[in-house]
Design a protein around this motif. Structure first.
Motif, short mmCIF file in Angstrom:
data_model
loop_
_atom_site.label_atom_id
_atom_site.label_comp_id
_atom_site.label_asym_id
_atom_site.label_seq_id
_atom_site.Cartn_x
_atom_site.Cartn_y
_atom_site.Cartn_z
N UNK A 1 -62.66 2.59 -24.59
CA UNK A 1 -63.17 3.49 -25.62
C UNK A 1 -63.62 2.78 -26.89
N UNK A 2 -63.25 1.51 -27.06
CA UNK A 2 -63.66 0.75 -28.24
C UNK A 2 -64.89 -0.12 -27.97
N UNK A 3 -65.43 -0.09 -26.75
CA UNK A 3 -66.55 -0.96 -26.42
C UNK A 3 -67.89 -0.26 -26.64
N UNK B 1 -58.20 9.34 -20.80
CA UNK B 1 -57.75 8.42 -21.85
C UNK B 1 -58.89 7.86 -22.68
N UNK B 2 -60.11 8.39 -22.51
CA UNK B 2 -61.25 7.94 -23.30
C UNK B 2 -62.07 6.84 -22.67
N UNK B 3 -61.62 6.29 -21.55
CA UNK B 3 -62.40 5.29 -20.82
C UNK B 3 -63.67 5.95 -20.29
N UNK B 4 -64.80 5.24 -20.39
CA UNK B 4 -66.09 5.78 -19.97
C UNK B 4 -66.62 5.01 -18.76
N UNK C 1 -65.87 -3.86 -14.79
CA UNK C 1 -65.51 -3.73 -16.20
C UNK C 1 -66.59 -4.34 -17.08
N UNK C 2 -66.90 -3.68 -18.20
CA UNK C 2 -67.90 -4.21 -19.13
C UNK C 2 -67.45 -5.55 -19.71
N UNK C 3 -66.19 -5.64 -20.08
CA UNK C 3 -65.63 -6.89 -20.60
C UNK C 3 -64.66 -7.47 -19.58
N UNK C 4 -64.75 -8.76 -19.36
CA UNK C 4 -63.86 -9.40 -18.40
C UNK C 4 -62.44 -9.39 -18.94
#
Length: 299
Positions: free
Chosen positions: A161-163, A180-183, A264-267
């Motif tokens: 959610x912060x990305x 939980x806000x994960x997209x 995942x967008x970030x590893x």
């Protein structure tokens, strides 16, 4: 000319609104059948995580064996017991098929949708939705879907959610928000497609693919990866499937990750990969379209 332009915009809006979150939210009071109530977030499970994992492993293993001749590079990296397991499974499968078919048919490679039918007893595919102006939908093309079955997966890049996802979200009807806000961005076009391919290449370890990118093409290797095209239910069309979140456990076989349609967008080695599956709320017959509850209200 202006009238033609306005007509085109109106037609696009009529398709887009079924996935436009603010529009759905504003119409909830007029459409209570789109809601599903659960007592708390932890109980938002139609089936257990173990059942979801079992289904995915069953389908992915069948896909792996069907494509066994192309897995030689991966097999050389696997421990000997794992390699022997697949060779034994393949030998058993050949013996079973030999009793049913002649040798010429035995050597044919099955299509992914045929593997799905052979494994779970049904197959699914995208087609023009039965909803007017709703674009594509997902249908049962063969067999019977039993209640509680995993019918598809929601593919795409997974964002915490912060990305940053602002530019990817513009005009994008395929962004799914978890409890939980994960997209999850399930768009198979534009910048979303570029981002997914980039992350997919980043995480690859030699011949070992950590995710499946074929859902971005017309040749899908994982036949379950069509969940982003499931339309919202309505007062006329009750939900027959619902979304369920699933975190991929650390024990997931590395050789089968090539069929996971999420990245995942970030590893991040610490956090498990978030996936979302769709589960049947009742028996669903051949020819029926899937309709889902987009919203879960936690009471």
């Amino acid at each position: 000319m202006p009238r033609r332009l306005l007509r085109g915009l109106w037609q696009r809006w009529r398709r887009y609104k079924y996935r436009f979150v603010p529009w759905i939210a504003l119409n909830l009071s007029h459409n209570p059948r789109t809601l599903r109530y659960v007592p708390e977030e932890s109980k938002d499970k139609v089936i257990s995580d173990e059942d979801v994992l079992g289904t995915l492993l069953k389908v992915f293993q069948a896909l792996f064996l069907n494509d066994f001749d192309k897995q030689s590079e991966i097999l050389t990296l696997l421990p000997e017991p794992v390699k022997s397991k697949y060779q034994d499974l393949l030998a058993l499968e050949h013996q079973r098929v030999k009793l049913l078919e002649n040798r010429h048919q035995q050597q044919n490679i099955l299509k992914p949708e045929e593997i799905l039918y052979k494994t779970l007893g049904f197959s699914v595919a995208r087609a023009t939705s039965s909803l007017i102006s709703a674009g594509k939908g997902v249908f049962v093309t063969k067999g019977l879907v039993p209640k509680g079955a995993v019918v598809s997966m929601y593919p795409g890049t997974v964002y915490q959610k912060y990305e940053p996802i602002f530019f990817q979200s513009i005009g994008n009807p395929f962004i799914f928000r978890c409890l939980d806000g994960v997209l999850i961005d399930g768009n198979d076009k534009g910048i979303s497609k570029v981002v997914y391919r980039s992350c997919n290449g980043r995480d690859r370890l030699g011949p070992l693919k950590m995710s499946d990118s074929t859902w971005l093409t017309s040749e899908i290797h994982n036949p379950l990866a069509v969940g982003q095209y499931v339309n919202n239910c309505s007062n006329d069309r009750a939900a027959n499937v619902c979304y369920q979140e699933f975190d991929v456990p650390a024990i997931f076989p590395i050789e089968l990750k090539q069929y996971l349609p999420n990245i995942a967008y970030s590893y991040d080695k610490q956090s498990p990969l978030r996936c979302v599956v769709l589960v049947a709320l009742r028996d669903i017959n051949q020819g029926e379209e899937f309709f889902s509850n987009y919203y879960t209200i936690v009471s």
